[in-house]
Design a protein around this motif. Sequence first.
Motif, PDB file in Angstrom:
ATOM      1  N   ILE A  71       0.844  -1.198   0.000  1.00 28.84           N
ATOM      2  CA  ILE A  71       0.000   0.000   0.000  1.00 28.84           C
ATOM      3  C   ILE A  71       0.877   1.245   0.000  1.00 28.84           C
ATOM      4  O   ILE A  71       2.087   1.162   0.221  1.00 28.84           O
ATOM      5  N   ASP A  72       0.276   2.420  -0.248  1.00 31.06           N
ATOM      6  CA  ASP A  72       1.062   3.641  -0.369  1.00 31.06           C
ATOM      7  C   ASP A  72       1.704   4.034   0.963  1.00 31.06           C
ATOM      8  O   ASP A  72       1.378   3.489   2.023  1.00 31.06           O
ATOM      9  N   ASP A  74       1.608   6.726   2.950  1.00 31.61           N
ATOM     10  CA  ASP A  74       0.778   7.267   4.033  1.00 31.61           C
ATOM     11  C   ASP A  74      -0.021   6.166   4.725  1.00 31.61           C
ATOM     12  O   ASP A  74      -0.114   6.129   5.953  1.00 31.61           O
ATOM     13  N   ALA A  75      -0.612   5.285   3.933  1.00 28.50           N
ATOM     14  CA  ALA A  75      -1.389   4.187   4.510  1.00 28.50           C
ATOM     15  C   ALA A  75      -0.496   3.227   5.289  1.00 28.50           C
ATOM     16  O   ALA A  75      -0.894   2.710   6.344  1.00 28.50           O
ATOM     17  N   ALA A 149      -6.666   1.339   6.796  1.00 35.26           N
ATOM     18  CA  ALA A 149      -5.777   2.409   6.343  1.00 35.26           C
ATOM     19  C   ALA A 149      -5.810   2.548   4.824  1.00 35.26           C
ATOM     20  O   ALA A 149      -5.850   3.668   4.288  1.00 35.26           O
ATOM     21  N   ALA A 150      -5.802   1.422   4.117  1.00 38.48           N
ATOM     22  CA  ALA A 150      -5.873   1.466   2.652  1.00 38.48           C
ATOM     23  C   ALA A 150      -7.219   2.028   2.192  1.00 38.48           C
ATOM     24  O   ALA A 150      -7.286   2.800   1.225  1.00 38.48           O
ATOM     25  N   SER A 153      -7.181   5.751   2.625  1.00 38.82           N
ATOM     26  CA  SER A 153      -6.331   6.357   1.597  1.00 38.82           C
ATOM     27  C   SER A 153      -7.065   6.455   0.264  1.00 38.82           C
ATOM     28  O   SER A 153      -6.980   7.480  -0.435  1.00 38.82           O
ATOM     29  N   GLU A 154      -7.808   5.406  -0.085  1.00 39.76           N
ATOM     30  CA  GLU A 154      -8.579   5.431  -1.335  1.00 39.76           C
ATOM     31  C   GLU A 154      -9.702   6.461  -1.264  1.00 39.76           C
ATOM     32  O   GLU A 154      -9.973   7.170  -2.236  1.00 39.76           O
ATOM     33  N   LYS A 156      -9.724   9.193   0.483  1.00 40.56           N
ATOM     34  CA  LYS A 156      -9.105  10.514   0.414  1.00 40.56           C
ATOM     35  C   LYS A 156      -8.738  10.872  -1.020  1.00 40.56           C
ATOM     36  O   LYS A 156      -8.902  12.015  -1.457  1.00 40.56           O
ATOM     37  N   ALA A 157      -8.246   9.885  -1.779  1.00 42.45           N
ATOM     38  CA  ALA A 157      -7.844  10.147  -3.160  1.00 42.45           C
ATOM     39  C   ALA A 157      -9.052  10.353  -4.072  1.00 42.45           C
ATOM     40  O   ALA A 157      -9.032  11.202  -4.967  1.00 42.45           O
ATOM     41  N   PHE A 242      -5.668   9.161  11.662  1.00 39.70           N
ATOM     42  CA  PHE A 242      -5.905   9.699  10.314  1.00 39.70           C
ATOM     43  C   PHE A 242      -6.422  11.132  10.391  1.00 39.70           C
ATOM     44  O   PHE A 242      -5.953  12.018   9.665  1.00 39.70           O
ATOM     45  N   ASN A 246      -4.145  14.465   9.072  1.00 34.84           N
ATOM     46  CA  ASN A 246      -4.627  15.307   7.985  1.00 34.84           C
ATOM     47  C   ASN A 246      -5.012  16.703   8.469  1.00 34.84           C
ATOM     48  O   ASN A 246      -4.872  17.687   7.733  1.00 34.84           O
TER      49      ASN A 246
END
Length: 251
Positions: A71-72, A74-75, A149-150, A153-154, A156-157, A242, A246
Amino acid sequence: MNVTLALAIILFVLMILIGGSRGLGAFVSLWINFLVLATVITLISFSFNPFWVLLIGGGVILTITVISTGIDEDATSLALAVSFIVMIILLALIVPIEHLALSGGFSVENSEELEGLSLGISVPFTTLGICAALLATLGAIAEAAVAIAAGLSELKADQATFDLPTLAKAGQNLGHEIVGTAVNTVLFGYLADFLSLSLLFTRLNYSLSEIINTKLFTASMLSLLYSVLGVVLVLPFTILIFYYQNRKRAQ
């Protein structure tokens, strides 16, 4: 070729075909975690401080498990932070509970297997019970932390126009679904392991009160409750961290 090796090869091929590079990473991390676990057991048997060995070994296992998911960044950092926090909280709960429950060590049902073996080991059975209880929770903690977390993240994107409270609320709703699935996974896994034990109790004509007071049943139920509690704790800590991260970046 034995059955274990054949299944390992089949697992490796399927993980490569289905998961690609991430599948390969997960397969490699599985064996690395196995080596870490073997090292933890060896160090404890050599009378190293079991709690420090457990914390360091558990941290390494969580780190390898989370990073191997791909995963990215941040996640990954969010999942790692939550996993470490929940692990420490569980250890703080497991230590007094295991001392009060006295579920460590072997039970009467193990007597036949222990005949002729020496029980003069250098590590108290209660300490071993604490180590086993915490290690049994790490997989469930890491799985839930990575999934939530993933998902955040998705969200948020994909929903960049959402304000932070709305995004956190959406993540909380997503987390409820993930936690529910993870709890069911843990529950059915332990119920499957408990099947042979329940057959033993049935064949020995144990009463309900006798079953509840056996070490085997108590240890199994405590391990289940620790894992479920770990999964449940992942959600609020993931949302809080989270939200804090942010909000700090937005200032």
